[in-house]
Write an enzyme that holds these catalytic residues in place. Sequence first.
Site, mmCIF file in Angstrom:
data_model
loop_
_atom_site.group_PDB
_atom_site.id
_atom_site.type_symbol
_atom_site.label_atom_id
_atom_site.label_comp_id
_atom_site.label_asym_id
_atom_site.label_seq_id
_atom_site.Cartn_x
_atom_site.Cartn_y
_atom_site.Cartn_z
ATOM 1 N N VAL A 63 -12.053 76.320 -33.030
ATOM 2 C CA VAL A 63 -10.790 75.571 -33.130
ATOM 3 C C VAL A 63 -10.074 75.778 -34.470
ATOM 4 C CG1 VAL A 63 -11.428 73.792 -31.443
ATOM 5 C CG2 VAL A 63 -11.888 73.402 -33.885
ATOM 6 N N ASN A 89 -12.311 67.329 -29.086
ATOM 7 C CA ASN A 89 -13.582 66.687 -29.438
ATOM 8 C C ASN A 89 -14.346 67.412 -30.549
ATOM 9 O OD1 ASN A 89 -16.193 65.115 -28.808
ATOM 10 N ND2 ASN A 89 -16.778 67.235 -28.380
ATOM 11 N N SER A 141 -13.300 58.003 -35.126
ATOM 12 C CA SER A 141 -14.659 57.547 -35.440
ATOM 13 C C SER A 141 -14.583 56.140 -36.008
ATOM 14 C CB SER A 141 -15.272 58.458 -36.509
ATOM 15 O OG SER A 141 -16.489 57.928 -36.988
ATOM 16 N N TYR A 154 -15.313 62.839 -44.930
ATOM 17 C CA TYR A 154 -15.339 62.719 -43.456
ATOM 18 C C TYR A 154 -14.423 61.581 -43.023
ATOM 19 C CZ TYR A 154 -17.202 62.002 -38.714
ATOM 20 O OH TYR A 154 -17.339 61.855 -37.348
ATOM 21 N N LYS A 158 -11.134 61.520 -40.347
ATOM 22 C CA LYS A 158 -11.094 60.712 -39.122
ATOM 23 C C LYS A 158 -9.961 59.688 -39.171
ATOM 24 C CE LYS A 158 -14.055 62.952 -36.791
ATOM 25 N NZ LYS A 158 -13.724 63.547 -35.493
HETATM 26 N N1 LIG Z 1 -22.239 61.223 -33.184
HETATM 27 C C1 LIG Z 1 -21.592 60.249 -33.787
HETATM 28 O O1 LIG Z 1 -22.209 59.269 -34.252
HETATM 29 C C2 LIG Z 1 -20.083 60.269 -33.881
HETATM 30 C C3 LIG Z 1 -19.450 59.098 -34.319
HETATM 31 C C4 LIG Z 1 -18.070 59.077 -34.431
HETATM 32 C C5 LIG Z 1 -17.314 60.197 -34.084
HETATM 33 N N2 LIG Z 1 -17.935 61.323 -33.662
HETATM 34 C C6 LIG Z 1 -17.073 62.478 -33.310
HETATM 35 O O2 LIG Z 1 -17.320 62.875 -31.984
HETATM 36 C C7 LIG Z 1 -17.074 64.284 -31.847
HETATM 37 C C8 LIG Z 1 -18.292 64.922 -31.212
HETATM 38 O O3 LIG Z 1 -19.393 64.768 -32.098
HETATM 39 P P1 LIG Z 1 -20.928 64.824 -31.652
HETATM 40 O O4 LIG Z 1 -21.599 63.682 -32.244
HETATM 41 O O5 LIG Z 1 -21.021 65.093 -30.200
HETATM 42 O O6 LIG Z 1 -21.358 66.100 -32.518
HETATM 43 P P2 LIG Z 1 -22.151 67.416 -32.130
HETATM 44 O O7 LIG Z 1 -22.413 68.106 -33.420
HETATM 45 O O8 LIG Z 1 -23.273 67.096 -31.238
HETATM 46 O O9 LIG Z 1 -21.034 68.223 -31.314
HETATM 47 C C9 LIG Z 1 -19.882 68.738 -31.938
HETATM 48 C C10 LIG Z 1 -19.556 70.079 -31.313
HETATM 49 O O10 LIG Z 1 -18.410 70.611 -31.992
HETATM 50 C C11 LIG Z 1 -18.621 72.002 -32.114
HETATM 51 N N3 LIG Z 1 -17.832 72.594 -33.178
HETATM 52 C C12 LIG Z 1 -18.024 72.475 -34.525
HETATM 53 N N4 LIG Z 1 -17.151 73.258 -35.169
HETATM 54 C C13 LIG Z 1 -16.396 73.869 -34.223
HETATM 55 C C14 LIG Z 1 -15.328 74.798 -34.266
HETATM 56 N N5 LIG Z 1 -14.873 75.290 -35.438
HETATM 57 N N6 LIG Z 1 -14.785 75.220 -33.116
HETATM 58 C C15 LIG Z 1 -15.254 74.751 -31.931
HETATM 59 N N7 LIG Z 1 -16.269 73.900 -31.818
HETATM 60 C C16 LIG Z 1 -16.829 73.457 -32.956
HETATM 61 C C17 LIG Z 1 -20.117 72.131 -32.416
HETATM 62 O O11 LIG Z 1 -20.587 73.443 -32.185
HETATM 63 C C18 LIG Z 1 -20.699 71.095 -31.475
HETATM 64 O O12 LIG Z 1 -21.037 71.652 -30.231
HETATM 65 C C19 LIG Z 1 -16.782 64.787 -33.261
HETATM 66 O O13 LIG Z 1 -15.374 64.917 -33.425
HETATM 67 C C20 LIG Z 1 -17.339 63.702 -34.162
HETATM 68 O O14 LIG Z 1 -16.707 63.658 -35.409
HETATM 69 C C21 LIG Z 1 -19.298 61.380 -33.540
#
Ligand SMILES: NC(=O)c1ccc[n+]([C@@H]2O[C@H](COP(=O)([O-])OP(=O)(O)OC[C@H]3O[C@@H](n4cnc5c(N)ncnc54)[C@H](O)[C@@H]3O)[C@@H](O)[C@H]2O)c1
Length: 258
Positions: A63, A89, A141, A154, A158
């Site tokens: 992305v 996402n 987030s 971070y 967000k």
């Molecule tokens: N897990 C949590 O506690 C949490 C809390 C709040 C928000 N979030 C947000 O939810 C979303 C998903 O997070 P998650 O917890 O599933 O994380 P995760 O690391 O399990 O998944 C994130 C995915 O994004 C992909 N990614 C990273 N850089 C990329 C790029 N340059 N191009 C394309 N894909 C890319 C990764 O390869 C991964 O598959 C994120 O935006 C994260 O900030 C997560």
Amino acid sequence: MRLKDKVVVLTGAASGIGRSTAILFAKEGAIQIISDINEVGLKETYEMIKDGQENTIFMKVDVTKPAEVKDMIDTTIKKYGKIDILICNAGVVRVGPIEDFPDKDYDLLIDVNLKGTYYTCKYAVPYFKNQKFGSIITLASVAAHIGQVNHANYCSTKAGILGFTRALALDLAPYGVRVNSVSPGATDTPMLQGDVAKQARDRGVDYNMVKKEFEEEGVMGRWARPEEIATGILYLATNDSSYMTGADLRLDGGWTTR
Ligand SMILES: NC(=O)c1ccc[n+]([C@@H]2O[C@H](COP(=O)([O-])OP(=O)(O)OC[C@H]3O[C@@H](n4cnc5c(N)ncnc54)[C@H](O)[C@@H]3O)[C@@H](O)[C@H]2O)c1
């Protein structure tokens, strides 16, 4: 099936919340273009989709690379003629006190979390304006709403997502397109596991101790399962949320109620 014949573009589908969303949306009958920078994980997600795999295409997309994002959007339109639901996402987390924070990590946070969301919307918006329907969902987030120790950079990305989402909702409302964000709390994915592991290493304490601290942030005393965030994303994707735009759906186990 609540998403029958709906065309969905989803980034960050190789893991965590994106993976759970891809599986849920496939069950609900969506036609999906799932993407990620991690091709191995993306194929795993594709293979985990039992119901609806025939309606799923996976594409390796970074992305942060506008040309790749544009190609994903244009390919979707060429093949299916529309995008009903766009889910931005893909995201990364980097943690640490800012005086020691590597600038390359700062750039990565901005490039993936903010610019990645911007590019994903940028190339889809002309099609949304033209078709005059659709739902765009961004991933904010709990960190957009509250401060977290060692998460200043971070948190800023967000919080930026919230501003971006609200403003884009204004631009697209006249075209019948809704734009909303989801704010997960601590969700049990590789991202959070990595974040907790790094904090435990930096502080020289046990992983489970830091995990427990995170669990206790939400008033429910546990982490979310990624499936519990995917159902919120589904709500924003369907007409169940037809009067909602520019809003943020907090799925944080009560973290921000304290
Ligand atoms: N897990 C949590 O506690 C949490 C809390 C709040 C928000 N979030 C947000 O939810 C979303 C998903 O997070 P998650 O917890 O599933 O994380 P995760 O690391 O399990 O998944 C994130 C995915 O994004 C992909 N990614 C990273 N850089 C990329 C790029 N340059 N191009 C394309 N894909 C890319 C990764 O390869 C991964 O598959 C994120 O935006 C994260 O900030 C997560």
